[in-house]
Design a protein around this motif. Structure first.
Motif, short mmCIF file in Angstrom:
data_model
loop_
_atom_site.label_atom_id
_atom_site.label_comp_id
_atom_site.label_asym_id
_atom_site.label_seq_id
_atom_site.Cartn_x
_atom_site.Cartn_y
_atom_site.Cartn_z
N TYR A 64 0.84 -1.20 0.00
CA TYR A 64 0.00 0.00 0.00
C TYR A 64 0.87 1.24 0.00
O TYR A 64 1.91 1.27 0.66
CB TYR A 64 -0.90 0.02 1.24
CG TYR A 64 -1.75 1.27 1.34
CD1 TYR A 64 -3.02 1.31 0.79
CD2 TYR A 64 -1.27 2.41 1.96
CE1 TYR A 64 -3.80 2.46 0.85
CE2 TYR A 64 -2.04 3.57 2.03
CZ TYR A 64 -3.29 3.58 1.48
OH TYR A 64 -4.06 4.72 1.54
N MET A 65 0.42 2.26 -0.72
CA MET A 65 1.10 3.55 -0.64
C MET A 65 0.10 4.66 -0.92
O MET A 65 -0.89 4.46 -1.60
CB MET A 65 2.29 3.63 -1.60
CG MET A 65 1.95 3.78 -3.04
SD MET A 65 1.59 5.49 -3.48
CE MET A 65 2.05 5.49 -5.16
N ASP A 66 0.37 5.82 -0.32
CA ASP A 66 -0.35 7.03 -0.68
C ASP A 66 0.61 8.20 -0.58
O ASP A 66 1.78 8.02 -0.20
CB ASP A 66 -1.61 7.23 0.18
CG ASP A 66 -1.31 7.62 1.62
OD1 ASP A 66 -0.13 7.75 2.00
OD2 ASP A 66 -2.28 7.80 2.38
N ILE A 67 0.14 9.37 -0.95
CA ILE A 67 0.99 10.56 -0.95
C ILE A 67 0.30 11.64 -0.14
O ILE A 67 -0.90 11.87 -0.28
CB ILE A 67 1.29 11.03 -2.39
CG1 ILE A 67 2.13 9.96 -3.09
CG2 ILE A 67 1.99 12.39 -2.38
CD1 ILE A 67 2.37 10.21 -4.56
N ILE A 68 1.06 12.27 0.74
CA ILE A 68 0.55 13.36 1.57
C ILE A 68 1.38 14.61 1.28
O ILE A 68 2.61 14.52 1.15
CB ILE A 68 0.58 13.01 3.07
CG1 ILE A 68 -0.03 14.13 3.91
CG2 ILE A 68 1.98 12.64 3.54
CD1 ILE A 68 -0.26 13.76 5.37
N MET A 147 5.60 10.10 0.27
CA MET A 147 4.89 8.85 0.04
C MET A 147 4.92 8.09 1.36
O MET A 147 5.96 8.00 2.02
CB MET A 147 5.61 8.05 -1.05
CG MET A 147 4.95 6.70 -1.35
SD MET A 147 5.89 5.76 -2.59
CE MET A 147 5.60 6.74 -4.06
N ARG A 148 3.75 7.55 1.73
CA ARG A 148 3.66 6.71 2.92
C ARG A 148 3.46 5.28 2.43
O ARG A 148 2.58 5.02 1.61
CB ARG A 148 2.49 7.16 3.80
CG ARG A 148 2.64 8.61 4.24
CD ARG A 148 1.55 9.06 5.15
NE ARG A 148 0.27 9.21 4.44
CZ ARG A 148 -0.81 9.81 4.97
NH1 ARG A 148 -0.77 10.29 6.19
NH2 ARG A 148 -1.92 9.91 4.27
N GLU A 153 -2.82 -3.27 4.72
CA GLU A 153 -3.64 -2.08 4.89
C GLU A 153 -2.95 -1.07 5.79
O GLU A 153 -2.28 -1.44 6.76
CB GLU A 153 -5.00 -2.46 5.51
CG GLU A 153 -5.90 -3.20 4.55
CD GLU A 153 -6.21 -2.40 3.31
OE1 GLU A 153 -6.68 -1.26 3.43
OE2 GLU A 153 -5.96 -2.91 2.20
N TRP A 156 -3.03 3.86 10.88
CA TRP A 156 -2.67 5.24 11.21
C TRP A 156 -2.55 5.46 12.72
O TRP A 156 -2.25 6.55 13.15
CB TRP A 156 -3.71 6.21 10.65
CG TRP A 156 -3.93 6.02 9.18
CD1 TRP A 156 -5.04 5.51 8.58
CD2 TRP A 156 -3.02 6.33 8.12
NE1 TRP A 156 -4.87 5.48 7.22
CE2 TRP A 156 -3.63 5.98 6.90
CE3 TRP A 156 -1.72 6.86 8.08
CZ2 TRP A 156 -3.03 6.15 5.67
CZ3 TRP A 156 -1.13 7.02 6.85
CH2 TRP A 156 -1.78 6.67 5.67
#
Length: 179
Positions: A64-68, A147-148, A153, A156
């Motif tokens: 999993y990855m997302d961007i903040i 990138m996190r 899953e 947080w």
């Protein structure tokens, strides 16, 4: 160049300042590794198609990855979020962050409970081990795009210090013995 780290002064002024001791007391990458902290320098300009990043994700199981983007005009409740990020805490999983643009600080505790400041700039990926006490803040530029990455899953949940009752904290402290 890679990340730069040093022991912090004890002032409580603006957390986004460098807080270097006088004279500076640098901390080497080897010293960080002994604390379970790993880093690698990548080419952030090609992060979307970077074979090196893809190999790291595959090898480590980062599915999993997302961007903040941490900036006043992009992060809702900016000031409140910075206070949360800067509260000393631990996680039950590794924290993996990759700076795509901007700059930021991660502060961690050494074996004697002293603060070490880790300055990250564009292209640096860091892994903080589960159970390590740490905190985060952008530097004086007030801008970090990161990138996190997670195994499975995303989780947080942060546990503010004291959180010594967790098994992962005991495992982390035990991992420091003999290093």
């Amino acid at each position: 160049m890679g990340i730069e780290a040093w022991y912090m002064d004890s002032t409580d002024e603006d957390p986004q300042k460098p807080h270097r001791l006088e004279p500076n007391q640098p901390v080497s990458l080897d010293e960080l590794k002994k604390l379970g902290v790993f880093s690698v320098k990548l080419n952030a300009d090609i992060y979307e198609n970077d074979p090196e990043l893809e190999q790291i994700r595959k090898d480590q199981g980062y599915s999993y990855m997302d961007i903040i983007t941490i900036r006043r005009d992009t992060l809702p409740d900016y000031e409140a979020k910075l206070k949360i990020f800067y509260s000393e805490h631990l996680h039950l999983d590794d924290e993996i962050r990759y700076v795509l643009d901007g700059q930021a600080y991660f502060d961690i505790r050494d074996k004697q409970d002293r603060w070490i400041r880790i300055w990250m700039t564009k292209g640096e990926l860091i892994t903080l081990p589960a159970g390590i006490y740490h905190r985060f803040t952008p530097d004086e530029t007030h801008f970090t795009k990161a990138m996190r990455l997670f195994i499975g899953e995303p989780v947080w949940k942060a546990y503010n210090r004291p959180a010594d009752e967790f098994e992962i904290r005991h495992k982390y402290v035990a991992s420091l013995q003999g290093s």
